[in-house]
Design a protein around this motif. Structure first.
Motif, PDB file in Angstrom:
ATOM      1  N   VAL A 181      17.887  16.835  -3.257  1.00  6.42           N
ATOM      2  CA  VAL A 181      18.853  16.813  -2.102  1.00  6.42           C
ATOM      3  C   VAL A 181      19.277  15.675  -1.566  1.00  6.42           C
ATOM      4  CG1 VAL A 181      18.536  17.796   0.417  1.00  6.42           C
ATOM      5  CG2 VAL A 181      17.599  19.015  -1.458  1.00  6.42           C
ATOM      6  N   HIS A 182      18.401  14.571  -1.586  1.00  5.55           N
ATOM      7  CA  HIS A 182      18.769  13.288  -0.816  1.00  5.55           C
ATOM      8  C   HIS A 182      19.172  12.233  -1.716  1.00  5.55           C
ATOM      9  CE1 HIS A 182      17.168  14.922   2.731  1.00  5.55           C
ATOM     10  NE2 HIS A 182      16.059  15.064   2.300  1.00  5.55           N
ATOM     11  N   TYR A 183      18.922  12.387  -3.275  1.00  2.00           N
ATOM     12  CA  TYR A 183      19.420  11.423  -4.217  1.00  2.00           C
ATOM     13  C   TYR A 183      20.537  12.185  -4.947  1.00  2.00           C
ATOM     14  CZ  TYR A 183      15.803   8.110  -2.227  1.00  2.00           C
ATOM     15  OH  TYR A 183      15.282   7.296  -1.268  1.00  2.00           O
TER      16      TYR A 183
ATOM     17  N   ASP B 247      11.655  25.314 -17.788  1.00  2.00           N
ATOM     18  CA  ASP B 247      12.353  24.719 -16.434  1.00  2.00           C
ATOM     19  C   ASP B 247      11.727  25.222 -15.123  1.00  2.00           C
ATOM     20  OD1 ASP B 247      14.020  23.281 -18.235  1.00  2.00           O
ATOM     21  OD2 ASP B 247      15.834  24.395 -17.821  1.00  2.00           O
ATOM     22  N   VAL B 248      11.560  24.329 -14.180  1.00  2.00           N
ATOM     23  CA  VAL B 248      10.789  24.780 -12.927  1.00  2.00           C
ATOM     24  C   VAL B 248      11.904  24.719 -11.998  1.00  2.00           C
ATOM     25  CG1 VAL B 248       8.845  24.084 -11.328  1.00  2.00           C
ATOM     26  CG2 VAL B 248       8.665  23.883 -13.857  1.00  2.00           C
ATOM     27  N   PRO B 249      11.998  25.870 -11.128  1.00  2.00           N
ATOM     28  CA  PRO B 249      13.049  26.007 -10.232  1.00  2.00           C
ATOM     29  C   PRO B 249      12.476  24.846  -8.829  1.00  2.00           C
ATOM     30  CG  PRO B 249      11.842  27.847 -10.078  1.00  2.00           C
ATOM     31  CD  PRO B 249      11.346  27.114 -11.383  1.00  2.00           C
ATOM     32  N   ILE B 250      13.812  24.321  -8.185  1.00  2.71           N
ATOM     33  CA  ILE B 250      13.315  23.377  -7.129  1.00  2.71           C
ATOM     34  C   ILE B 250      14.093  23.987  -5.943  1.00  2.71           C
ATOM     35  CG2 ILE B 250      13.520  21.277  -6.000  1.00  2.71           C
ATOM     36  CD1 ILE B 250      13.650  20.053  -8.745  1.00  2.71           C
TER      37      ILE B 250
ATOM     38  N   TRP C 133      25.144  14.335 -13.944  1.00  4.90           N
ATOM     39  CA  TRP C 133      24.392  13.618 -13.434  1.00  4.90           C
ATOM     40  C   TRP C 133      22.838  14.149 -13.172  1.00  4.90           C
ATOM     41  CZ3 TRP C 133      24.758   8.412 -12.967  1.00  4.90           C
ATOM     42  CH2 TRP C 133      26.131   8.065 -12.800  1.00  4.90           C
ATOM     43  N   VAL C 134      21.781  13.430 -13.577  1.00  4.79           N
ATOM     44  CA  VAL C 134      20.686  13.702 -13.681  1.00  4.79           C
ATOM     45  C   VAL C 134      19.773  12.645 -13.056  1.00  4.79           C
ATOM     46  CG1 VAL C 134      20.607  15.487 -15.451  1.00  4.79           C
ATOM     47  CG2 VAL C 134      19.973  13.073 -15.843  1.00  4.79           C
ATOM     48  N   VAL C 135      18.620  12.826 -12.601  1.00  4.86           N
ATOM     49  CA  VAL C 135      17.410  11.910 -12.211  1.00  4.86           C
ATOM     50  C   VAL C 135      16.565  12.111 -13.164  1.00  4.86           C
ATOM     51  CG1 VAL C 135      15.745  11.386 -10.222  1.00  4.86           C
ATOM     52  CG2 VAL C 135      18.083  11.964  -9.642  1.00  4.86           C
ATOM     53  N   CYS C 136      16.175  10.929 -13.955  1.00  4.29           N
ATOM     54  CA  CYS C 136      14.802  10.768 -14.810  1.00  4.29           C
ATOM     55  C   CYS C 136      13.721  10.278 -14.250  1.00  4.29           C
ATOM     56  CB  CYS C 136      15.306  10.274 -16.263  1.00  4.29           C
ATOM     57  SG  CYS C 136      16.894  11.033 -16.836  1.00  4.29           S
ATOM     58  N   HIS C 137      12.588  10.800 -14.090  1.00  5.01           N
ATOM     59  CA  HIS C 137      11.346  10.086 -13.842  1.00  5.01           C
ATOM     60  C   HIS C 137      10.545   9.832 -15.131  1.00  5.01           C
ATOM     61  CE1 HIS C 137       7.361  11.125 -11.826  1.00  5.01           C
ATOM     62  NE2 HIS C 137       7.507   9.716 -11.737  1.00  5.01           N
TER      63      HIS C 137
ATOM     64  N   GLY D 228       0.657  -1.389  -0.041  1.00  2.00           N
ATOM     65  CA  GLY D 228       0.263   0.020   0.142  1.00  2.00           C
ATOM     66  C   GLY D 228       0.894   1.127   0.064  1.00  2.00           C
ATOM     67  N   PHE D 229       2.176   1.257   0.314  1.00  2.00           N
ATOM     68  CA  PHE D 229       2.991   2.236   0.257  1.00  2.00           C
ATOM     69  C   PHE D 229       3.954   2.320  -1.082  1.00  2.00           C
ATOM     70  CE2 PHE D 229       2.138   1.624   4.838  1.00  2.00           C
ATOM     71  CZ  PHE D 229       2.001   3.061   5.384  1.00  2.00           C
ATOM     72  N   LYS D 230       3.950   3.703  -1.411  1.00  2.00           N
ATOM     73  CA  LYS D 230       4.951   3.701  -2.547  1.00  2.00           C
ATOM     74  C   LYS D 230       5.903   4.869  -2.712  1.00  2.00           C
ATOM     75  CE  LYS D 230       0.647   2.811  -5.568  1.00  2.00           C
ATOM     76  NZ  LYS D 230      -0.388   3.514  -6.548  1.00  2.00           N
ATOM     77  N   PHE D 231       6.999   4.696  -3.384  1.00  2.00           N
ATOM     78  CA  PHE D 231       7.887   5.387  -3.596  1.00  2.00           C
ATOM     79  C   PHE D 231       7.538   6.829  -3.947  1.00  2.00           C
ATOM     80  CE2 PHE D 231      12.047   6.960  -5.422  1.00  2.00           C
ATOM     81  CZ  PHE D 231      12.596   7.373  -4.366  1.00  2.00           C
ATOM     82  N   LYS D 232       7.094   7.965  -3.261  1.00  2.00           N
ATOM     83  CA  LYS D 232       6.618   9.221  -3.827  1.00  2.00           C
ATOM     84  C   LYS D 232       7.544  10.257  -3.374  1.00  2.00           C
ATOM     85  CE  LYS D 232       3.093   7.814  -6.311  1.00  2.00           C
ATOM     86  NZ  LYS D 232       2.937   8.307  -7.813  1.00  2.00           N
ATOM     87  N   PRO D 233       8.844  10.423  -3.670  1.00  2.00           N
ATOM     88  CA  PRO D 233       9.474  11.622  -3.260  1.00  2.00           C
ATOM     89  C   PRO D 233       9.138  12.705  -3.827  1.00  2.00           C
ATOM     90  CG  PRO D 233      10.664  10.436  -5.023  1.00  2.00           C
ATOM     91  CD  PRO D 233       9.571   9.797  -4.718  1.00  2.00           C
ATOM     92  N   THR D 234       9.350  13.780  -3.056  1.00  2.00           N
ATOM     93  CA  THR D 234       8.989  15.339  -3.534  1.00  2.00           C
ATOM     94  C   THR D 234      10.154  15.609  -4.437  1.00  2.00           C
ATOM     95  OG1 THR D 234      10.146  16.168  -1.578  1.00  2.00           O
ATOM     96  CG2 THR D 234       7.743  15.994  -1.526  1.00  2.00           C
ATOM     97  N   ASP D 235       9.867  16.819  -4.948  1.00  2.00           N
ATOM     98  CA  ASP D 235      10.979  17.351  -5.911  1.00  2.00           C
ATOM     99  C   ASP D 235      12.171  17.625  -5.135  1.00  2.00           C
ATOM    100  OD1 ASP D 235       9.371  17.056  -8.099  1.00  2.00           O
ATOM    101  OD2 ASP D 235       9.058  19.182  -8.309  1.00  2.00           O
ATOM    102  N   GLU D 236      12.135  18.226  -4.117  1.00  2.00           N
ATOM    103  CA  GLU D 236      13.304  18.411  -3.124  1.00  2.00           C
ATOM    104  C   GLU D 236      14.000  17.222  -2.720  1.00  2.00           C
ATOM    105  OE1 GLU D 236      14.073  20.649   1.212  1.00  2.00           O
ATOM    106  OE2 GLU D 236      12.159  20.630   0.381  1.00  2.00           O
TER     107      GLU D 236
END
Length: 272
Positions: free
Chosen positions: A30-32, A99-102, A202-206, A18-26
């Motif tokens: 910041v953490h990844y 582009d959207v700033p974070i 390095w980038v993160v691709c969603h 029931g739980f999912k990996f739903k990180p915020t943009d921050e």
């Protein structure tokens, strides 16, 4: 030059059903992303390294999943240029919107700092600038401004002359009997703080697929229009109101009931 390897500070977190990996943009930046760009430990192993440009998006999202996050490296078209390669698999990625700033939340009341940017892109089949639009979307996270500032990280001490060989052998012999916390403490004694600049490639691709819009309301409206002769019929469910309006609508509300009575009678007769 030492090879870059992602480090996991702990075993992957197993979430309950029931739980999912739903990180915020921050969280993503910041953490990844920033730790990955500095070759530092990651909070979990959910995001892995993949060369996005070598795959079609549907090859990277497992069947039954709706989205997936990956680490990847941006590749420039020319050695000294800023233009990025966007050709991937059987098509190419095309930017959609600005582009959207974070921003990262301020600490102790400080003003939030911009740490990254998010770019939304759509996958097209075929070569640029042409191609067939698809429903696959990618949100690309990259570091910016405060996220690119250097910081101190712990790196192995060079030389290794700060402890004698006999002590090193004793530690290695007893290492299997030590607790995890003590092993981490001993490992930290062999490291020193070093100023490191994040690797901005390095980038993160969603990756995810756009949901199709539901056309049911329009179909329902069309069925009412057909049944009412081009107008939505009036049904007096309460049985009260303007008698004249109820009488005018009797042709709509009464006729079907008579037909049903006739049909029921004929059907019951045939059945008997």
């Amino acid at each position: 030059m030492a090879a870059s390897h992602p480090m996991i500070s702990a075993a992957p977190i197993l979430l309950e059903p029931g739980f999912k990996f739903k990180p915020t943009d921050e969280d993503v930046v910041v953490h990844y992303l920033r730790p990955r760009a500095m070759n530092e430990p990651l909070p979990s192993g959910y995001i892995v390294d993949v060369d996005i440009l070598n795959h079609n998006p549907w090859e990277l999202v497992p069947e039954g999943s709706v989205e997936k996050y990956y680490f990847s490296r941006m590749v420039t078209r020319w050695p000294l240029g800023n233009w990025r390669k966007r050709a991937a698999g059987d098509g190419h990625w095309k930017a959609s919107g600005k582009d959207v700033p974070i921003f990262s939340k301020g600490i102790n009341g400080r003003v939030p700092l911009m740490v990254g940017l998010k770019k939304t892109m759509v996958f097209y089949r075929g070569k640029a600038p042409f191609g067939e639009n698809t429903e696959w979307v990618m949100e690309e996270y990259r570091l910016a401004e405060a996220g690119l500032k250097p910081s101190h990280v712990m790196r192995p001490r060079e030389g290794g002359n700060f402890e004698c060989a006999c002590t090193a052998r004793a530690i290695a012999k007893k290492n299997g009997e030590l607790s995890e916390a003590l092993r981490n403490t001993i490992a930290s004694l062999k490291k020193v703080p070093v100023m490191v600049n994040p690797d901005d490639s390095w980038v993160v691709c969603h990756l995810y697929k756009k949901k199709k819009k539901c056309a049911m309301p329009r179909l329902i409206a069309q069925s009412y229009n057909v049944a009412g002769g081009g107008q939505v019929p009036f049904f007096d469910f309460i049985g009260q109101g303007n008698p004249e309006r109820a009488a005018s609508s009797s042709s709509l509300t009464g006729a079907p009931s008579e037909e049903n009575d006739d049909t029921d009678g004929s059907t019951s007769g045939e059945g008997k």
